[in-house]
Scaffold this motif. Structure first.
Motif, PDB file in Angstrom:
ATOM      1  N   ALA A 186       0.822  -1.205   0.000  1.00 48.96           N
ATOM      2  CA  ALA A 186       0.000   0.000   0.000  1.00 48.96           C
ATOM      3  C   ALA A 186       0.865   1.268   0.000  1.00 48.96           C
ATOM      4  N   THR A 187       1.948   1.240   0.783  1.00 49.51           N
ATOM      5  CA  THR A 187       2.774   2.439   0.910  1.00 49.51           C
ATOM      6  C   THR A 187       3.369   2.862  -0.430  1.00 49.51           C
ATOM      7  N   SER A 188       3.875   1.906  -1.183  1.00 50.53           N
ATOM      8  CA  SER A 188       4.493   2.265  -2.457  1.00 50.53           C
ATOM      9  C   SER A 188       3.439   2.772  -3.446  1.00 50.53           C
ATOM     10  N   CYS A 189       2.243   2.211  -3.388  1.00 49.45           N
ATOM     11  CA  CYS A 189       1.180   2.689  -4.283  1.00 49.45           C
ATOM     12  C   CYS A 189       0.750   4.101  -3.880  1.00 49.45           C
ATOM     13  N   LEU A 190       0.559   4.308  -2.576  1.00 47.77           N
ATOM     14  CA  LEU A 190       0.133   5.628  -2.096  1.00 47.77           C
ATOM     15  C   LEU A 190       1.149   6.698  -2.476  1.00 47.77           C
ATOM     16  N   SER A 191       2.426   6.353  -2.406  1.00 48.21           N
ATOM     17  CA  SER A 191       3.433   7.370  -2.699  1.00 48.21           C
ATOM     18  C   SER A 191       3.348   7.787  -4.175  1.00 48.21           C
ATOM     19  N   LEU A 201      -9.150   7.139  -1.218  1.00 48.54           N
ATOM     20  CA  LEU A 201     -10.223   6.888  -0.266  1.00 48.54           C
ATOM     21  C   LEU A 201     -10.279   5.401   0.044  1.00 48.54           C
ATOM     22  N   ALA A 202     -10.300   5.064   1.325  1.00 48.92           N
ATOM     23  CA  ALA A 202     -10.354   3.656   1.730  1.00 48.92           C
ATOM     24  C   ALA A 202     -11.809   3.248   1.940  1.00 48.92           C
ATOM     25  N   ALA A 203     -12.292   2.261   1.167  1.00 48.71           N
ATOM     26  CA  ALA A 203     -13.674   1.785   1.332  1.00 48.71           C
ATOM     27  C   ALA A 203     -13.721   0.812   2.503  1.00 48.71           C
ATOM     28  N   VAL A 204     -14.540   1.142   3.503  1.00 50.03           N
ATOM     29  CA  VAL A 204     -14.638   0.319   4.706  1.00 50.03           C
ATOM     30  C   VAL A 204     -16.111   0.116   5.072  1.00 50.03           C
ATOM     31  N   PRO A 205     -16.443  -1.038   5.675  1.00 49.83           N
ATOM     32  CA  PRO A 205     -17.836  -1.262   6.099  1.00 49.83           C
ATOM     33  C   PRO A 205     -18.029  -0.668   7.486  1.00 49.83           C
ATOM     34  N   ASP A 206     -18.062   0.651   7.573  1.00 53.86           N
ATOM     35  CA  ASP A 206     -18.103   1.326   8.874  1.00 53.86           C
ATOM     36  C   ASP A 206     -19.000   2.548   8.720  1.00 53.86           C
ATOM     37  N   SER A 207     -20.084   2.554   9.474  1.00 54.85           N
ATOM     38  CA  SER A 207     -21.089   3.604   9.295  1.00 54.85           C
ATOM     39  C   SER A 207     -20.561   4.982   9.686  1.00 54.85           C
ATOM     40  N   LEU A 233      -9.423  -3.962   3.793  1.00 54.38           N
ATOM     41  CA  LEU A 233      -8.142  -3.300   3.548  1.00 54.38           C
ATOM     42  C   LEU A 233      -7.189  -3.503   4.719  1.00 54.38           C
ATOM     43  N   THR A 234      -5.875  -3.437   4.446  1.00 55.99           N
ATOM     44  CA  THR A 234      -4.898  -3.496   5.530  1.00 55.99           C
ATOM     45  C   THR A 234      -4.908  -2.171   6.300  1.00 55.99           C
ATOM     46  N   ALA A 235      -4.415  -2.240   7.540  1.00 56.71           N
ATOM     47  CA  ALA A 235      -4.306  -1.030   8.368  1.00 56.71           C
ATOM     48  C   ALA A 235      -3.414   0.002   7.667  1.00 56.71           C
ATOM     49  N   GLN A 236      -2.369  -0.501   7.025  1.00 57.90           N
ATOM     50  CA  GLN A 236      -1.438   0.351   6.273  1.00 57.90           C
ATOM     51  C   GLN A 236      -2.188   1.157   5.194  1.00 57.90           C
ATOM     52  N   ALA A 237      -3.048   0.488   4.461  1.00 61.66           N
ATOM     53  CA  ALA A 237      -3.808   1.171   3.405  1.00 61.66           C
ATOM     54  C   ALA A 237      -4.764   2.192   4.017  1.00 61.66           C
ATOM     55  N   ILE A 238      -5.496   1.778   5.035  1.00 66.02           N
ATOM     56  CA  ILE A 238      -6.502   2.668   5.622  1.00 66.02           C
ATOM     57  C   ILE A 238      -5.841   3.917   6.203  1.00 66.02           C
ATOM     58  N   SER A 239      -4.738   3.729   6.921  1.00 69.53           N
ATOM     59  CA  SER A 239      -4.121   4.904   7.560  1.00 69.53           C
ATOM     60  C   SER A 239      -3.427   5.794   6.526  1.00 69.53           C
TER      61      SER A 239
END
Lengths: 281, 281
Positions: A186-191, A201-207, A233-239
């Motif tokens: 995730a880190t290399s993609c985000l960079s 944007l991280a898609a999460v099942p969280d209201s 998603l991994t925590a790395q991706a979400i954060s």
């Protein structure tokens, strides 16, 4: 064009081609992959994918002549195989009897196959799949992305192989045309995406996350991240993403299937860009 | 509660249960079906589905105690089976070792399981599937319908069996709770829906049809019809519906996967009803 006849199941040409069906490593070493079926093979040829070899049965030639001719025009080598050889080259229960060994397309820095028309980099919408492992899900996501006009995808982490037979078939050939980049984490993609001024944007099942309907997809560049079928998603991706988004739910279900979540996200990206009212064609 | 031990693969109780995995006719004759997996079985019990029998291995009891207890409380008969028997009762590669023989729920005229809370019949949104044959597609559609709050479905013609193991698993238990009615053909379904003042829309991949985004789902009662994976809706269904709708496309793809089309339609129904901004939970 010279057509070679193959009558033996032990033909090394057949064996080499068949080995591409099984393992991603084989495909990636050779830079080759297998496409199967009249329509998919013609689609590969029509999309500019280089065909290293085409295998076909006589029955297939009779039944799918028009499709086959489109392939034979561009194929570097052509083989007429006996019926009993077809199952060796096939990943399906009832092979149509047309198979192509394709060369993986050269891709630009954008991930687009060389020669494809790029969209506007100033307002890009893209989908990122992290650790999506089911080939039917991935194939279906690619098919939907193409149908809705989302041209760019990124595969992050341990996604299934883009050139796996089921992905190709499920994608209805979209693999030949879409821009796909691959990242180890995730880190290399985000960079890279951050460098391109794309908001992730991280898609999460969280209201508590921002509803997908509240994102102004009309302007700017956006990437929505979809995670693994079971674990999200991994925590790395979400954060690392700029925000968390969610698809509002009403019922008892706790989440969507990964390809369904991707479909709704892709639809909202397209709808939000004011294109929901346009018709296809 | 009395727990019977089963040590033989030839146990007639096991054989009878296993026969429910294979054929829709067996299930429908007996009014019984099989659910598999800790979560799905607990979900069945929690949704009020009657459990005629529960089978479990000792390993499963250790691993999924909480889920299993919820099932054992309501099961009419309970069997502890040896590990080697589990594959006989399983439709998956790696069975968890918990299986339930469930009684098909009694349903109201609406198709709802008796006891389920009906939605407002004055503004009903429903999905009709005609000849949808892939169990993964159907299971996924049911899961998405429940997640988006669409409570009513109709199955028309030669759809795959609602109680097939793959449909149950793919639906994540939605089968236990949704209202599902079955019709032998489009005409008989249309006549019932027309009687209920529900407007039927045929989803077609045709740019001349009304875009799905133009339908005022906020008011009135609507049913959107989705057809077979390869052939779409029958002529009978299309001509009997009040209008044709389409999901606008931009790319080269000619159509969506059936469960993707259903997901976008369900999402638009929910979005159109002004519920897109609501969050779940």
């Amino acid at each position: 064009m010279q057509i070679e006849r193959i009558t033996s199941r032990k033909s090394p040409v057949v064996r080499d081609a068949a080995s591409l069906l099984q393992k991603a490593e084989k495909r990636s070493e050779a830079g080759l992959f297998m496409a199967e079926g009249a329509r998919l093979c013609a689609d590969a040829a029509g999309s500019g994918t280089k065909i290293a070899a085409c295998f076909f049965t006589e029955n297939a030639q009779k039944k799918y002549g028009a499709y086959l001719n489109a392939v034979l025009k561009t194929a570097e080598r052509t083989y007429c195989i006996e019926e009993h050889i077809a199952p060796l080259l096939s990943d399906t229960k009832n092979p149509q009897g047309i198979f192509c060994v394709c060369r993986m397309p050269a891709r630009t820095a954008d991930g687009l196959p060389v020669g494809a028309e790029p969209d506007n980099p100033g307002s890009r919408r893209m989908l990122v799949l992290e650790n999506v492992q089911d080939p039917s899900n991935m194939g279906n996501v690619l098919r939907t992305a193409e149908a809705l006009g989302v041209q760019h995808l990124a595969l992050v982490g341990a996604c299934c192989d883009l050139y796996a037979p089921k992905v190709l078939r499920g994608s209805m050939g979209a693999v030949f045309r879409l821009g796909v980049r691959q990242f180890s984490d995730a880190t290399s993609c985000l960079s890279v995406l951050n460098g391109e001024k794309i908001t992730s944007l991280a898609a999460v099942p969280d209201s508590a996350a921002t509803p997908i309907t509240a994102i102004p997809f009309e302007t700017g560049s956006w990437a929505v991240w979809i995670g693994n079928e079971g674990n999200g998603l991994t925590a790395q991706a979400i954060s690392g993403c700029h925000d968390r988004v969610t698809i509002p739910m009403r019922g008892r279900a706790e989440s969507f299937n990964a390809s369904t979540a991707a479909a709704i996200v892709l639809w909202e990206m397209m709808r939000g860009a004011g294109e929901g009212e346009k018709k296809h064609g």
